[in-house]
Design a protein around this motif. Structure first.
Motif, PDB file in Angstrom:
ATOM      1  N   UNK A   1       0.857  -1.200  -0.074  1.00  0.00           N
ATOM      2  CA  UNK A   1       0.083  -0.053  -0.059  1.00  0.00           C
ATOM      3  C   UNK A   1       0.886   1.332  -0.046  1.00  0.00           C
ATOM      4  N   UNK A   2       2.049   1.273   0.854  1.00  0.00           N
ATOM      5  CA  UNK A   2       2.956   2.360   0.912  1.00  0.00           C
ATOM      6  C   UNK A   2       3.518   2.439  -0.559  1.00  0.00           C
ATOM      7  N   UNK A   3       3.794   1.608  -1.179  1.00  0.00           N
ATOM      8  CA  UNK A   3       4.676   1.550  -2.537  1.00  0.00           C
ATOM      9  C   UNK A   3       3.859   2.146  -3.372  1.00  0.00           C
ATOM     10  N   UNK A   4       2.497   1.748  -3.383  1.00  0.00           N
ATOM     11  CA  UNK A   4       1.497   2.259  -4.219  1.00  0.00           C
ATOM     12  C   UNK A   4       0.993   3.563  -4.327  1.00  0.00           C
ATOM     13  N   UNK A   5       1.058   4.173  -3.113  1.00  0.00           N
ATOM     14  CA  UNK A   5       0.988   5.488  -2.587  1.00  0.00           C
ATOM     15  C   UNK A   5       2.148   6.366  -3.100  1.00  0.00           C
ATOM     16  N   UNK A   6       3.239   5.789  -2.842  1.00  0.00           N
ATOM     17  CA  UNK A   6       4.473   6.633  -3.167  1.00  0.00           C
ATOM     18  C   UNK A   6       4.310   6.695  -4.512  1.00  0.00           C
ATOM     19  N   UNK A   7       4.283   5.652  -5.491  1.00  0.00           N
ATOM     20  CA  UNK A   7       4.181   5.850  -7.124  1.00  0.00           C
ATOM     21  C   UNK A   7       3.168   6.621  -7.420  1.00  0.00           C
ATOM     22  N   UNK A   8       2.013   6.866  -6.582  1.00  0.00           N
ATOM     23  CA  UNK A   8       0.986   7.917  -7.246  1.00  0.00           C
ATOM     24  C   UNK A   8       1.525   9.256  -6.886  1.00  0.00           C
ATOM     25  N   UNK A   9       2.057   9.093  -5.502  1.00  0.00           N
ATOM     26  CA  UNK A   9       2.691  10.680  -5.460  1.00  0.00           C
ATOM     27  C   UNK A   9       3.719  11.271  -6.348  1.00  0.00           C
ATOM     28  N   UNK A  10       4.453  10.112  -6.786  1.00  0.00           N
ATOM     29  CA  UNK A  10       5.569  10.423  -7.994  1.00  0.00           C
ATOM     30  C   UNK A  10       5.103  10.752  -9.124  1.00  0.00           C
ATOM     31  N   UNK A  11       4.075   9.905  -9.641  1.00  0.00           N
ATOM     32  CA  UNK A  11       3.259  10.437 -10.909  1.00  0.00           C
ATOM     33  C   UNK A  11       2.765  11.889 -10.617  1.00  0.00           C
ATOM     34  N   UNK A  12       1.890  12.159  -9.443  1.00  0.00           N
ATOM     35  CA  UNK A  12       1.388  13.482  -9.339  1.00  0.00           C
ATOM     36  C   UNK A  12       2.535  14.452  -9.287  1.00  0.00           C
TER      37      UNK A  12
END
Length: 111
Positions: free
Chosen positions: A55-66
């Motif tokens: 979950x943290x990895x996915x949220x980190x990836x979303x933050x990076x994309x944003x």
């Protein structure tokens, strides 16, 4: 509060005619249940931590994309402003070049 403490002490204290083997067995069962509850709690905590990693990895990836999207939009906005500025300067220069400065004389046209 003191009354409640005394009541619990009376409940926990074994009865005078109680079999010592039964008392010892009940304390062992109580201790085993406490240990079992502690073990189950630790297993659930560990399981939660393990599930938290993806979950943290996915949220980190979303933050990076944003962040990348925001960076790209800011860059596009800067380019659009620069293009608008250059077009406006070009229009002003073109209008200025249409104007001919100097003196002129009007000739009498005899047709």
């Amino acid at each position: 509060m003191l009354i409640y403490i005394k009541q619990w002490q009376q409940k926990v204290k074994p009865q005078p005619g109680a079999n010592p083997i039964v008392v010892l067995f009940s304390w062992l069962v109580f201790g085993m249940l406490l240990l079992l509850g502690l073990a189950v709690g630790l297993v659930l905590l560990l399981f939660g931590w393990i599930l938290l990693l993806p979950l943290m990895w996915r949220k980190r990836r979303q933050m990076k994309q944003m962040w990348q999207f925001t960076k790209a939009t800011r860059e596009a906005q800067k380019q659009a402003q620069a293009r608008y500025r250059s077009e406006r300067e070009y229009q002003q220069n073109r209008q200025d070049s249409d104007v001919i400065e100097g003196e002129y004389q009007v000739k009498n046209d005899k047709r």
